[in-house]
Design an enzyme around this catalytic site. Structure first.
Site, PDB file in Angstrom:
ATOM      1  N   GLU A  75       0.823  -1.204   0.000  1.00 15.22           N
ATOM      2  CA  GLU A  75       0.000   0.000   0.000  1.00 15.22           C
ATOM      3  C   GLU A  75       0.857   1.254   0.000  1.00 15.22           C
ATOM      4  O   GLU A  75       0.524   2.242  -0.657  1.00 15.22           O
ATOM      5  CB  GLU A  75      -0.973   0.015   1.180  1.00 15.22           C
ATOM      6  CG  GLU A  75      -1.897   1.214   1.099  1.00 15.22           C
ATOM      7  CD  GLU A  75      -3.257   0.997   1.734  1.00 15.22           C
ATOM      8  OE1 GLU A  75      -4.044   1.955   1.708  1.00 15.22           O
ATOM      9  OE2 GLU A  75      -3.539  -0.098   2.235  1.00 15.22           O
ATOM     10  N   THR A  76       1.967   1.225   0.704  1.00 10.92           N
ATOM     11  CA  THR A  76       2.873   2.378   0.713  1.00 10.92           C
ATOM     12  C   THR A  76       3.399   2.655  -0.690  1.00 10.92           C
ATOM     13  O   THR A  76       3.324   3.783  -1.179  1.00 10.92           O
ATOM     14  CB  THR A  76       4.043   2.132   1.690  1.00 10.92           C
ATOM     15  OG1 THR A  76       3.519   1.956   3.006  1.00 10.92           O
ATOM     16  CG2 THR A  76       5.029   3.284   1.665  1.00 10.92           C
TER      17      THR A  76
END
Length: 161
Positions: A75-76
């Site tokens: 997700e980062t």
């Protein structure tokens, strides 16, 4: 851990944000969670985002890399790509993340590489491939972000606040 000083951003992107008074590496950092987990972004553009994370400290009770840790890395990296695609007037908000875990990792660093699947005006989708130090695939993830209009100064304040 989690410092973004080694990240490589395209000069045009750095210039765009610098003109707005925005510290791009801080804006696209992994945040407090990423810092605790040791996420480091080493390369970033809308076309490709690369980051690493240590397995140590991010394991489940059996000593394997925790699936949630892979999700944080995915997700980062996908969010950084989506924000770079959206530019300085948009912020990326994750709306869907799915992860398929292929194999365990017990030590070393895992590396994630996020590449775009779709880049539109209001959404961006990135595939993130996470591999171990032997270049064996540990996880494949897909993240879709909604791109929302925002004031870049407000986004910076939220990141640093």
């Amino acid at each position: 851990m989690g410092e973004q000083s080694t990240a490589k951003f395209p000069q045009a992107v750095l210039d765009e944000y610098a003109a707005l008074g925005v510290d791009l590496p801080a804006l696209f950092s992994a945040g407090h969670l990423g810092t605790r987990m040791g996420v480091e972004i080493v390369e970033a553009s809308a076309d490709r985002v690369v980051g690493t994370m240590p397995v140590e400290g991010n394991t489940q009770p059996y000593g394997l890399l925790h699936g949630g840790a892979s999700a944080v890395l995915a997700e980062t990296l996908g969010s950084v790509g989506a924000m770079l695609h959206g530019g300085s007037t948009k912020i990326a908000v994750g709306v869907d993340l799915n992860c398929t875990h292929h194999r365990g990792a017990r030590s070393g660093l895992v590396t994630g590489v996020a590449t775009p699947v779709h880049r539109g005006r209001s959404t961006a989708t990135y595939e993130v491939v996470i591999t171990d130090e032997h270049d064996k695939r540990v996880c494949t993830a897909r993240l879709t972000c909604m791109l929302r209009e925002t004031d870049p100064a407000a986004a910076t304040a939220a990141v640093t606040g």
